[in-house]
Design an enzyme around this catalytic site. Sequence first.
Site, PDB file in Angstrom:
ATOM      1  N   HIS A   1      -6.789   1.709  -2.127  1.00  0.00           N
ATOM      2  CA  HIS A   1      -5.472   1.084  -2.252  1.00  0.00           C
ATOM      3  C   HIS A   1      -4.530   2.016  -3.006  1.00  0.00           C
ATOM      4  O   HIS A   1      -4.962   2.845  -3.810  1.00  0.00           O
ATOM      5  CB  HIS A   1      -5.604  -0.243  -3.004  1.00  0.00           C
TER       6      HIS A   1
ATOM      7  N   ASP B   1       1.014  -4.151  -8.003  1.00  0.00           N
ATOM      8  CA  ASP B   1       0.301  -4.243  -6.724  1.00  0.00           C
ATOM      9  C   ASP B   1       1.275  -4.582  -5.608  1.00  0.00           C
ATOM     10  O   ASP B   1       1.907  -5.648  -5.606  1.00  0.00           O
ATOM     11  CB  ASP B   1      -0.796  -5.306  -6.813  1.00  0.00           C
TER      12      ASP B   1
ATOM     13  N   CYS C   1       0.781  -1.236   0.000  1.00  0.00           N
ATOM     14  CA  CYS C   1       0.000   0.000   0.000  1.00  0.00           C
ATOM     15  C   CYS C   1       0.819   1.296   0.000  1.00  0.00           C
ATOM     16  O   CYS C   1       1.845   1.379  -0.664  1.00  0.00           O
ATOM     17  CB  CYS C   1      -1.031  -0.030   1.106  1.00  0.00           C
TER      18      CYS C   1
END
Length: 482
Positions: A141, A159, A35
């Site tokens: 996110h 990610d 994150c």
Amino acid sequence: MKMAMAGLYKRVLPSPPAVDFASSDGKTQSEPAYCGLASLSMVLNALAIDPGRKWKGPWRWFDESMLDCCEPLEKVKEKGISFGKLVCLAHCAGAKVQAFRTNQSSLDDFRKFVVRCSTSDDCHIISSYHRATFKQTGTGHFSPIGGYHAGRDMALILDVARFKYPPHWVPLRLLWEAMESVDEATRQCRGFLLISRPHRDPGLLYTLSCKHESWVKVAKYLMDDVPNLVKTDDVKDVHKVLSVVFSSLPSHFGEFIKWIAEVRRREDGGQNLSLEENGRLSLKEEVLKQVQETGLFKHVVAFLSSLTLCCRNAPTLSDENNLPDIAATVCCQGAELLSGSFGSSERYCCQETCIRRLRANGDKPITLVSGTVVNGSSEQGVDVLVPSCPNKLNCCGSGPSNCNGIYPAGNDVLTALLLALPPETWRGIKDEKLLNEMYSLVSTENLPILLQEEVLHLRRQLHILKKCQENKVDEDLGEPLC
């Protein structure tokens, strides 16, 4: 009886609309971390911005534990971080940042930025989006964008929550839709950060910190209270200005502004400095020298010298000018960083310190503080390379009595902080001659370029921390004023 335990390894990526980064259609390498903090760490490292401290072993490398400006790290890790405060962290870490909410930009502009950063090494994009748009579990996110496929108009999301989803390709238009969602915590649209490297790494010698909870009071005092204190009728000269500013400093003021020390394992260095260490130390020494050559520094030194040792109104920093005490603390912090356990509950104690001057690599002498740090039954030798001026220094012992001024101490730290206050701080001074004198003393226009950039970096940090203290950082994402 055998017990069953529920657990999740990682989830299957809903595809379409996403295309798995590791699939035959989207294969390349993956990235670690998670994150907001992890996204920023990844980007800062990709831009080769020096964090100014070591990560693990000898490596200088950003990780989440170093992003402790703007918001206490424990709070960030517990509740996450808002878009505005991530902008704050990026500024404090020394990056050049442009932030755009979706209501401040357009899909076409976003595509241009993605194409630009995907084809160059000097900028990176962090996207703030809602996972549900991609049929993924979770809510808000952050992740960096690692590439762009022009033929299919898709963006590569690296990610950072790799335990959950792998890197994957998504339609750019759908990513924009995911960024258009409103963050329920701030009631603001999400968006993206364009992060690039500044002309040089700022914060060479000084930095502000919010590690100690007192930072809120200190930031408020400097930005709100000081401008009112200098409005009083009895402020007639620079000495009185310094008196009213320093006599009311909040407790733990010394935790707010720090000088940055170079730390290494004793066995890694010996009597020599690497070219990198020598270069960084020389820059720090030049900044220190430039601070001590300012007219304001001379006034600060004269003011501090006028205070007796028993004066109750002496600035808090004056108690922290003992180099062995400072070095013992820095050695303990250095041992934590070098062992990779910074911020943990482990206890480190510096048993002894030795201060000496050595001539490394045939260059000018350097000040080296060696400490033996104990953690349980283990010992570690730590060296602190101290930026210094060529003054006399006592060698090993309980504490040199003539150290003040040869290394970063209360007088130059206070000078740097006064220079970093916004110019309008002094606007309320009623005596016009004194007002002009203060403007002249704190002006950044005629400062040498190294010191000027150092001061402006501190000013940006102070501006951002004030916005954090007021909970306004998410309202105004513009470049902090200099």
